[in-house]
Design an enzyme around this catalytic site. Structure first.
Site, mmCIF file in Angstrom:
data_model
loop_
_atom_site.group_PDB
_atom_site.id
_atom_site.type_symbol
_atom_site.label_atom_id
_atom_site.label_comp_id
_atom_site.label_asym_id
_atom_site.label_seq_id
_atom_site.Cartn_x
_atom_site.Cartn_y
_atom_site.Cartn_z
ATOM 1 N N LEU A 76 0.933 -1.242 -0.151
ATOM 2 C CA LEU A 76 -0.132 -0.015 0.011
ATOM 3 C C LEU A 76 0.841 0.996 0.122
ATOM 4 C CD1 LEU A 76 -2.782 -1.083 2.339
ATOM 5 C CD2 LEU A 76 -2.878 -1.013 -0.017
ATOM 6 N N HIS A 133 8.470 -4.668 7.207
ATOM 7 C CA HIS A 133 8.346 -3.132 7.354
ATOM 8 C C HIS A 133 8.758 -2.711 8.735
ATOM 9 C CE1 HIS A 133 6.085 -1.876 3.914
ATOM 10 N NE2 HIS A 133 5.099 -2.661 3.923
#
Ligand code: NI
Length: 180
Positions: free
Chosen positions: A101, A146
């Site tokens: 995203l 991440h």
């Protein structure tokens, strides 16, 4: 018991220094962090996406959310994981076309272990351990990356990565212009 309406948060777009930073472990499971987890799930479902990590909404804490249920009509399985870590990984690998995203509309093949066992703290403060396979395994590894400041494009060849980064810089300039 009070119910809060979860709020969508802004998703950072690569390149952003916060996406390259190692996130801090969660020491205390505060209500703020539970609200953040709910907001992240709301943000992920709205995007729509199957996983989201706290640094992507600008919070440098070790928290990820995911729901990789794909079968039509199957009940959702929203998972929020605090301090998730891979404790076992298979030698066998799988290739998935991954997206993110924070890197919209870019999809590239990434090779990762096919099965991983993950330990984490759930939203009730309970320790959990589960072995994931298939899309779930890929997704949970992508999201944990991440938390270590690592993006899926870091697995690609440098030239390819630079090309994607330039594309994202251009996209961010366009988005900034639209906002102005
Ligand atoms: Ni991502």
């Amino acid at each position: 018991m009070a119910y809060f309406r979860a709020m969508k948060r802004n998703i950072l777009i690569h390149p952003d220094p916060r996406l390259k930073t190692v996130a801090d472990p969660v020491a205390d499971l505060s209500d703020d962090l539970r609200v953040l987890a709910d907001d992240m799930l709301e943000t992920m479902y709205a995007a729509p996406g199957i996983g989201l990590a706290a640094p992507q909404v600008g919070v440098l804490s070790r928290l990820i959310v995911l729901d990789c249920v794909k079968e039509e009509g199957a009940p959702p399985r929203p998972l929020a994981m605090f301090n998730p870590r891979v404790v076992e990984a298979s030698d066998e690998t799988s290739v998935y076309e991954e997206g993110c995203l924070s890197i919209p509309e870019i999809y590239e093949n990434v090779t990762r272990p096919s099965d991983v066992t993950v330990e984490w703290i759930d939203r009730d403060g309970m320790e959990q351990r589960e072995t994931f396979e298939g899309l779930w395994a890929t997704c949970v590894q992508h999201e944990i990356d991440h938390l270590d400041g690592k993006l899926f494009i870091d697995y690609l060849r440098p030239l390819k990565r630079q090309m994607i980064t330039r594309k994202m810089q251009k996209l961010k300039r366009e988005m900034a212009r639209e906002k102005a």
